[in-house]
Design an enzyme around this catalytic site. Sequence first.
Site, PDB file in Angstrom:
ATOM      1  N   LYS A  54       9.877 -20.424  27.746  1.00 26.66           N
ATOM      2  CA  LYS A  54      10.294 -19.377  26.544  1.00 26.66           C
ATOM      3  C   LYS A  54      10.212 -20.260  25.214  1.00 26.66           C
ATOM      4  O   LYS A  54       9.267 -19.797  24.313  1.00 26.66           O
ATOM      5  CB  LYS A  54      11.658 -18.947  26.702  1.00 26.66           C
ATOM      6  CG  LYS A  54      11.797 -17.644  27.674  1.00 26.66           C
ATOM      7  CD  LYS A  54      13.154 -17.406  28.034  1.00 26.66           C
ATOM      8  CE  LYS A  54      13.164 -16.294  29.218  1.00 26.66           C
ATOM      9  NZ  LYS A  54      14.383 -15.749  29.636  1.00 26.66           N
ATOM     10  N   GLN A  98      20.486 -17.004  28.344  1.00 23.59           N
ATOM     11  CA  GLN A  98      20.037 -16.909  29.518  1.00 23.59           C
ATOM     12  C   GLN A  98      21.187 -16.567  30.789  1.00 23.59           C
ATOM     13  O   GLN A  98      22.026 -17.152  30.639  1.00 23.59           O
ATOM     14  CB  GLN A  98      19.283 -18.501  29.691  1.00 23.59           C
ATOM     15  CG  GLN A  98      18.646 -18.559  31.253  1.00 23.59           C
ATOM     16  CD  GLN A  98      17.484 -17.750  31.169  1.00 23.59           C
ATOM     17  OE1 GLN A  98      16.605 -17.570  30.339  1.00 23.59           O
ATOM     18  NE2 GLN A  98      17.212 -17.124  32.219  1.00 23.59           N
ATOM     19  N   ASP A 121      16.649  -9.005  24.679  1.00 31.20           N
ATOM     20  CA  ASP A 121      16.690  -8.961  25.987  1.00 31.20           C
ATOM     21  C   ASP A 121      17.030  -7.295  26.174  1.00 31.20           C
ATOM     22  O   ASP A 121      16.774  -6.829  27.383  1.00 31.20           O
ATOM     23  CB  ASP A 121      17.826  -9.640  26.680  1.00 31.20           C
ATOM     24  CG  ASP A 121      17.068 -10.531  27.625  1.00 31.20           C
ATOM     25  OD1 ASP A 121      15.891 -10.687  27.761  1.00 31.20           O
ATOM     26  OD2 ASP A 121      17.971 -11.636  27.941  1.00 31.20           O
TER      27      ASP A 121
END
Length: 305
Positions: A54, A98, A121
């Site tokens: 990422k 994460q 997200d």
Amino acid sequence: MTAEIIDGKALAATVREKVAGQVARLKENHQITPGLAVVLVGEDPASQVYVRSKGKQTVETGMNSYEHKLEADTPEADLLALIDTLNNDPEVHGILVQLPLPGHLDEDLVINSISPEKDVDGFHVSNVGRLGTGQKSMVPCTPLGCLMMLREHHGRLSGMDAVVIGRSNIVGKPMAQLLLGDSCTVTIAHSRTRDLPGTVRRADIVVAAVGRPQMVPGDWIKPGATVIDVGINRIAAPERGVNEDGSPKSRLVGDVDFESAAAVAGAITPVPGGVGPMTIACLLANTVTACCRANGLDEPEGLTA
Ligand code: NDP
């Protein structure tokens, strides 16, 4: 019939190009550089790989990447304090924590402490509610990537019968909302669904997000249907030889039995090279979208739902 392969790698490259174009526009016209902060708690090897990838792609598209690596035993209060700092940092337009988090941390609490506008997200309860009520939201990356692939292949999805197998908060449920938003007739199947083969056979669009290797065989697929395989499963592949420790080599497969499904479907995503690359591309797209919104600028077209 042999299915057309929906090339997630190629589409992801196109999305990244669009993102890079938008980043250049923001820098040149507005002196703004979008920034994405990624927080990793602990040393889960798969998470480390995702975070590295990422960060690399964020920088490649011209954005700033801020990585925050915390010890596995970081107290919850410290993590919340970091998120608060990032929420208030004008250089940070997107924040991603994460998952999975170590067991002592309350995932819902942590996710819901991210500012919804920076929640790239799309897991914050406010974004989930906004998506469900058709309001502007941050859309979870994996389902957004699936939607982009479907739109790219079909154009309009209106009126199509779609079956989503899996009802997780990160894939199945938001996927179903997005398909509904595009006027599909949507069925969500799960482990208690009575007649899964019959349910899948009615679908023009099948999205498999189960986490069971090759569970969906070709004879469940309606001829000509489009199959989006979200699953990422590692299975033993002794035909590839053995590792140094004598264990068989492995390979990645999806939740769909690719070979038999590709013989029936009209189009199908491969694993790897399908949904996976689209997920990170959509994270970058969400970061640019969040940056434009934060600065009251027009959102780029084609980068969100
Ligand atoms: P979860 O484990 O959270 O959810 C799995 C879903 O599948 C559940 O709703 C479960 O039903 C359902 N299910 C399990 N077994 C069956 C069965 N026999 N028949 C019907 N339904 C079943 O998984 P995720 O949604 O997080 O992920 C799904 C897959 O997608 C995994 O392989 C994951 O690795 C992959 N993935 C890939 C991503 C990418 O970027 N390509 C990103 C995220 C995930 P129930 O609710 O009843 O238990």
